[in-house]
Design an enzyme around this catalytic site. Structure first.
Site, PDB file in Angstrom:
ATOM      1  N   GLU A 269      10.919  -1.361   9.890  1.00 29.77           N
ATOM      2  CA  GLU A 269      11.963  -1.026   8.920  1.00 29.77           C
ATOM      3  C   GLU A 269      11.834   0.411   8.439  1.00 29.77           C
ATOM      4  O   GLU A 269      12.826   1.110   8.276  1.00 29.77           O
ATOM      5  CB  GLU A 269      11.886  -1.986   7.745  1.00 29.77           C
ATOM      6  CG  GLU A 269      13.020  -1.815   6.744  1.00 29.77           C
ATOM      7  CD  GLU A 269      12.936  -2.833   5.622  1.00 29.77           C
ATOM      8  OE1 GLU A 269      11.818  -3.282   5.334  1.00 29.77           O
ATOM      9  OE2 GLU A 269      13.979  -3.169   5.048  1.00 29.77           O
TER      10      GLU A 269
ATOM     11  N   GLU B 167       8.389   5.975  -4.032  1.00 30.70           N
ATOM     12  CA  GLU B 167       7.043   6.063  -4.621  1.00 30.70           C
ATOM     13  C   GLU B 167       6.028   5.317  -3.742  1.00 30.70           C
ATOM     14  O   GLU B 167       4.898   5.795  -3.535  1.00 30.70           O
ATOM     15  CB  GLU B 167       7.055   5.472  -6.038  1.00 30.70           C
ATOM     16  CG  GLU B 167       7.775   6.333  -7.078  1.00 30.70           C
ATOM     17  CD  GLU B 167       9.292   6.347  -6.905  1.00 30.70           C
ATOM     18  OE1 GLU B 167       9.826   5.399  -6.273  1.00 30.70           O
ATOM     19  OE2 GLU B 167       9.941   7.296  -7.383  1.00 30.70           O
TER      20      GLU B 167
END
Length: 392
Positions: A244, A375
């Site tokens: 992904e 993040e």
């Protein structure tokens, strides 16, 4: 990887370009609902029936078995032809559920599911994130209890894209209640029509309901649906996430150059509030030039990533770098176009096809979260690429 186009590569580009020119739908994709899912199924069926499905899949599993460079050519031609965007209701099935089964599924799982994915008959969604465990999957709580030949699942999943259209789900649950973090997890194929599943769509600022909350109330799933090993699902999950975060967004990585070109063309026609052409504004011109350089750099990194995947047989941790770079560039580009369009940029009714730039701006916020937040990608880069001391 040989970056020189061979005669067969050039021939492949011409074949792809000609087929796309003749077959890309002229009808606009519906903005929402089951009609949009049916549109995606029909397009996938058309690709399948004409031999263009599964460009990255091995031939032995029904794919095209294309080389890395030919995959690049395919996605470049898709962007050039403005073909239906590949991130739609078929995305999870084709880009990481199917490839995960190829890497870690049983022969029975492959034989049943892979043909249905390629033909568009089976749509998949991902059941990884939870209300209290978004990108930090190791803290997920949904439990799976072993009961005879079944695993009984209870709990909830959040941000489940297109769950209301999906036939199957790649579901990650905690099967060892005494385990901590990434241990004691299991990756299961969940039939979305199983009794005990309740799907609650969530309307977003995109004015659609593509994400959902999914509740599981003692849902019985056969143990034969486990991909990998019971309690060893973290390895299968990492394979899924590597797909992904790496080549899973290859189309966006390569489409970026085309989109910068379209934005540049737009700048040559649009007038700003003071009446000057946008392209005559030095700030806009410099930002477009910087984004074009970013797009070329991302294309070069994509080629290097594909070469590494070809060499090792699976995507590496550099996928986090690609995910972070491409999501940041997409956001910067859509913000720049918004600056050029002014008030017209705010005209948006949820139709992706009618207002592509506004949709892309709103989507850029989703893009920077889905598949792991930026993040989390920075943490992965620090930990797994730069091998810096762990932050926690």
């Amino acid at each position: 990887m040989d970056l020189q186009y061979s005669a067969s590569d050039r021939d492949f580009r011409q074949q792809a370009r000609a087929w796309l020119a003749a077959n890309v739908p002229t009808k606009r994709r519906p903005a929402n609902g089951h009609t949009s899912a049916q549109y995606d199924r029909d397009w996938q069926r058309k690709l399948y029936e004409h031999g263009w499905a599964g460009v990255a899949w091995p031939k032995e599993y029904g794919g095209l078995g294309l080389t890395g460079l030919q995959q690049v050519i395919w996605y470049e031609e898709m962007a050039r032809a403005r073909a239906p965007h590949y991130i739609n209701t078929t995305y999870v099935a084709l880009m990481h559920a199917g490839p995960t089964l190829i890497m870690r599924g049983t022969e029975e799982q492959k034989a049943f599911h892979l043909p249905r994915i390629l033909s568009g008959d089976a749509l998949w969604c991902q059941g990884f994130s939870e209300p209290n465990a978004g990108s930090d999957l190791a803290s997920l709580k949904a439990r799976g209890t072993i009961d005879g030949d079944d695993i009984v699942v209870s709990g909830a999943k959040m941000w489940t894209t297109d769950a209301q259209h999906a036939d199957y789900q790649e579901l990650l649950v905690r099967t060892d209640p005494e385990s901590h973090r990434h241990k004691g997890l299991t990756w299961i194929i969940c039939d979305m029509k199983s009794p005990g599943i309740d799907i609650k769509p969530i309307r977003t600022m995109l004015n659609d309901e593509h994400i959902n909350m999914v509740f599981y109330d003692d849902v019985r799933i056969p143990k034969s649906n486990v991909v990998g090993e019971i309690d060893g699902g973290w390895a299968s999950a990492l394979a899924t996430l590597s797909l992904e975060r790496g080549l899973g967004f290859i189309g966006d990585q390569l489409e970026l150059y085309e989109r910068v070109g379209r934005a540049t063309d737009m700048a040559g026609k649009l007038r700003l509030e003071d009446g000057t052409l946008a392209i005559d504004d030095s700030s806009i011109r410099q930002k477009l030039a910087a984004l074009k350089a970013d797009a070329l750099a991302i294309r070069a990194m994509t080629l290097a990533d594909i070469a590494e995947t070809d060499r090792t047989g699976q995507p590496g941790p550099k996928g986090s770098m690609m995910k972070l770079l491409v999501t940041s560039a997409h956001k910067a580009l859509s913000e720049l176009v918004g600056d050029m369009m002014g008030w017209d940029f705010l005209e948006f009714d949820g139709d992706r096809s009618a207002h592509p730039w506004t949709y892309d701006y709103l989507w850029s916020w989703v893009f920077s979260i889905s598949g792991g937040t930026n993040e989390i990608q920075r943490e992965n880069i620090a930990d797994r690429v730069l091998h810096l001391p762990r932050a926690r």
